[in-house]
Motif scaffolding. Structure first.
Motif, PDB file in Angstrom:
ATOM      1  N   THR A  31      -1.640   4.579  -1.935  1.00  0.00           N
ATOM      2  CA  THR A  31      -3.007   4.297  -1.533  1.00  0.00           C
ATOM      3  C   THR A  31      -3.189   2.784  -1.492  1.00  0.00           C
ATOM      4  O   THR A  31      -2.480   2.049  -2.197  1.00  0.00           O
ATOM      5  CB  THR A  31      -4.013   4.953  -2.512  1.00  0.00           C
ATOM      6  OG1 THR A  31      -5.340   4.786  -2.018  1.00  0.00           O
ATOM      7  CG2 THR A  31      -3.931   4.329  -3.899  1.00  0.00           C
ATOM      8  N   VAL A  32      -4.111   2.333  -0.666  1.00  0.00           N
ATOM      9  CA  VAL A  32      -4.412   0.903  -0.592  1.00  0.00           C
ATOM     10  C   VAL A  32      -5.875   0.704  -0.954  1.00  0.00           C
ATOM     11  O   VAL A  32      -6.756   1.371  -0.413  1.00  0.00           O
ATOM     12  CB  VAL A  32      -4.133   0.345   0.815  1.00  0.00           C
ATOM     13  CG1 VAL A  32      -4.523  -1.134   0.896  1.00  0.00           C
ATOM     14  CG2 VAL A  32      -2.647   0.509   1.161  1.00  0.00           C
ATOM     15  N   VAL A  73      -0.746   0.835  -4.074  1.00  0.00           N
ATOM     16  CA  VAL A  73      -0.157   1.519  -5.228  1.00  0.00           C
ATOM     17  C   VAL A  73       0.579   2.746  -4.716  1.00  0.00           C
ATOM     18  O   VAL A  73      -0.022   3.610  -4.067  1.00  0.00           O
ATOM     19  CB  VAL A  73      -1.227   1.957  -6.246  1.00  0.00           C
ATOM     20  CG1 VAL A  73      -0.561   2.595  -7.469  1.00  0.00           C
ATOM     21  CG2 VAL A  73      -2.102   0.788  -6.662  1.00  0.00           C
ATOM     22  N   ALA A  74       1.871   2.812  -4.990  1.00  0.00           N
ATOM     23  CA  ALA A  74       2.657   4.007  -4.669  1.00  0.00           C
ATOM     24  C   ALA A  74       3.085   4.630  -5.984  1.00  0.00           C
ATOM     25  O   ALA A  74       3.462   3.915  -6.925  1.00  0.00           O
ATOM     26  CB  ALA A  74       3.877   3.653  -3.827  1.00  0.00           C
ATOM     27  N   LEU A 124       6.443   3.435  -1.200  1.00  0.00           N
ATOM     28  CA  LEU A 124       6.321   1.977  -1.395  1.00  0.00           C
ATOM     29  C   LEU A 124       6.518   1.234  -0.077  1.00  0.00           C
ATOM     30  O   LEU A 124       5.748   0.332   0.270  1.00  0.00           O
ATOM     31  CB  LEU A 124       7.362   1.494  -2.414  1.00  0.00           C
ATOM     32  CG  LEU A 124       7.063   1.731  -3.891  1.00  0.00           C
ATOM     33  CD1 LEU A 124       8.333   1.542  -4.730  1.00  0.00           C
ATOM     34  CD2 LEU A 124       5.957   0.801  -4.392  1.00  0.00           C
ATOM     35  N   ARG A 125       7.550   1.627   0.658  1.00  0.00           N
ATOM     36  CA  ARG A 125       7.869   0.906   1.903  1.00  0.00           C
ATOM     37  C   ARG A 125       6.848   1.175   3.007  1.00  0.00           C
ATOM     38  O   ARG A 125       6.738   0.400   3.959  1.00  0.00           O
ATOM     39  CB  ARG A 125       9.281   1.298   2.379  1.00  0.00           C
ATOM     40  CG  ARG A 125      10.387   0.839   1.441  1.00  0.00           C
ATOM     41  CD  ARG A 125      11.778   1.083   2.028  1.00  0.00           C
ATOM     42  NE  ARG A 125      12.056   2.480   2.271  1.00  0.00           N
ATOM     43  CZ  ARG A 125      12.558   3.329   1.373  1.00  0.00           C
ATOM     44  NH1 ARG A 125      12.841   2.901   0.154  1.00  0.00           N
ATOM     45  NH2 ARG A 125      12.778   4.595   1.681  1.00  0.00           N
ATOM     46  N   GLY A 126       6.056   2.240   2.830  1.00  0.00           N
ATOM     47  CA  GLY A 126       5.096   2.598   3.868  1.00  0.00           C
ATOM     48  C   GLY A 126       3.732   1.960   3.729  1.00  0.00           C
ATOM     49  O   GLY A 126       2.872   2.154   4.598  1.00  0.00           O
ATOM     50  N   LEU A 127       3.508   1.218   2.656  1.00  0.00           N
ATOM     51  CA  LEU A 127       2.170   0.663   2.433  1.00  0.00           C
ATOM     52  C   LEU A 127       2.005  -0.711   3.069  1.00  0.00           C
ATOM     53  O   LEU A 127       2.878  -1.572   2.948  1.00  0.00           O
ATOM     54  CB  LEU A 127       1.887   0.578   0.928  1.00  0.00           C
ATOM     55  CG  LEU A 127       1.715   1.910   0.196  1.00  0.00           C
ATOM     56  CD1 LEU A 127       1.508   1.674  -1.296  1.00  0.00           C
ATOM     57  CD2 LEU A 127       0.554   2.702   0.781  1.00  0.00           C
ATOM     58  N   PRO A 138       9.014  -4.673  -1.410  1.00  0.00           N
ATOM     59  CA  PRO A 138       8.570  -5.934  -2.048  1.00  0.00           C
ATOM     60  C   PRO A 138       7.570  -5.679  -3.166  1.00  0.00           C
ATOM     61  O   PRO A 138       6.434  -6.156  -3.136  1.00  0.00           O
ATOM     62  CB  PRO A 138       7.948  -6.697  -0.874  1.00  0.00           C
ATOM     63  CG  PRO A 138       7.480  -5.642   0.060  1.00  0.00           C
ATOM     64  CD  PRO A 138       8.440  -4.502  -0.058  1.00  0.00           C
ATOM     65  N   THR A 139       8.012  -4.951  -4.165  1.00  0.00           N
ATOM     66  CA  THR A 139       7.138  -4.540  -5.273  1.00  0.00           C
ATOM     67  C   THR A 139       6.888  -5.732  -6.209  1.00  0.00           C
ATOM     68  O   THR A 139       7.819  -6.448  -6.567  1.00  0.00           O
ATOM     69  CB  THR A 139       7.802  -3.389  -6.055  1.00  0.00           C
ATOM     70  OG1 THR A 139       8.278  -2.401  -5.125  1.00  0.00           O
ATOM     71  CG2 THR A 139       6.825  -2.748  -7.020  1.00  0.00           C
TER      72      THR A 139
END
Lengths: 241, 88
Positions: free
Chosen positions: A97-98, A108-109, A149-152, A194-195
């Motif tokens: 979610t963003v 946040v994933a 994560l990579r999709g946000l 890029p966490t």
């Protein structure tokens, strides 16, 4: 700057109701979001989820959570999720979610995650069906986290899990149970994006700080570890390319 | 391995209590450490309420009525944090 409050392993039931609330009332003054790292309940019942909704609902800041192993105990996950979502709490499981925060867009994933152990000392997808099922669960959970994560599209990216992605934050736990506390695959998923920060719970006797092999900061926010209602992190809000 | 009187070996007592505390639905605690010493059972760890601590002690005393029990189980504090961690 984005302000993140976080705690895990609060294990709510009726006997705990109200214990967190005085500190939670202060949240809008000190945080933009509250992240819950799973094990919200003792056994994962609908009635315990209602306690969570009452304690962590209506806080004035968005609340985002993953579930933990305790939240699965009574096989009522759909009911638990519905109670939480009805209270305005976002439940992540291989999803993200963003949130629009004053300091930027926080992504946040999250995923519950699973055990399996850490590089060089981990279980393998080999042998009995039960062992292969165990390891495949770990693999699939980590893969879902990495994809989320990579999709946000956001300014600052945070990974939220119940199980640990690194052994660093397990220091204090018996070495023998590390494979039940987390898996290196979660760390690998976190490092695939890029966490900026990874938060987890589950390891009650672990320690607060760690870092993934790729350099991402990890914090164990299990309530017995942080020994306060929640921890607050200020993140710089560097842009993600 | 130390044994107390004619009872089972320490390791089995500790294992039984740890599983009891996790698997008993009225307890469901995974964070309690159990050590069987010559003076009896020593329980350490932290829980979310005084009621849970009392229930743990009641269950263990019920299962091992002849053992002295020493409890050092704390209730985890829930105060608001006074400091933040800056992560530039």
């Amino acid at each position: 700057m984005i302000r993140i409050a976080a705690v895990g392993d609060v294990h709510l039931d009726a006997d705990v109701l109200g214990r967190f609330r005085p500190a939670l009332e202060e949240l809008p003054d000190c945080a933009d979001v509250l992240l819950l790292a799973g094990d919200l309940t003792r056994h994962g019942t609908e009635s315990e989820a209602r306690c969570v909704a009452e304690e962590f609902g209506g806080l004035g800041v968005p609340v985002v959570t993953v579930l933990g192993n305790h939240d699965h105990q009574c096989d009522q996950v759909p009911q638990v999720v519905k109670v939480l979502e009805d209270a305005g709490i976002t439940v992540l499981e291989g999803t993200g979610t963003v949130l629009d925060c004053p300091g930027g867009r926080l992504g946040v994933a999250g995923v519950k995650g699973f055990g399996g152990g850490f590089a060089g000392r981990c279980a393998s997808d080999f042998g009995e069906p039960e062992m292969k099922s165990f390891v495949r669960t770990s693999n699939e959970s980590a893969a879902a986290l990495g994809e989320a994560l990579r999709g946000l599209d956001c300014d600052l990216l945070v990974a939220l899990t119940h199980y640990a992605p690194v052994p660093d934050t397990l220091a204090g736990e018996p070495l023998e149970i590390y494979p039940f506390l987390g898996s290196y695959q979660l760390g690998q998923a976190i490092d695939s994006a890029p966490t900026a920060l990874a938060l987890h719970g589950h390891a009650h006797a672990g320690s607060e700080r760690g870092v993934t092999p790729g350099g991402v900061r990890v914090r164990n926010v299990a309530h017995p570890v942080i020994k306060q209602a929640y921890s607050v992190f200020h993140l710089g809000g560097d842009q993600i390319d | 391995m130390t044994e107390h009187s004619a009872g089972p070996p320490d390791a089995y007592v500790e294992a039984e209590i740890q599983r009891l505390l996790t698997e008993d639905p009225d307890v469901a605690e995974q964070g309690i450490t159990v050590v069987h010493r010559e003076t009896g059972l020593v329980l350490t760890g932290e829980v979310e309420s005084p009621q849970r601590r009392a229930e743990i002690l009641r269950r263990v005393a019920e299962r091992f009525p002849d053992e002295a029990i020493t409890s050092d189980i704390g209730v985890i504090r829930t105060q608001a944090p006074v400091q933040v961690e800056e992560l530039p």
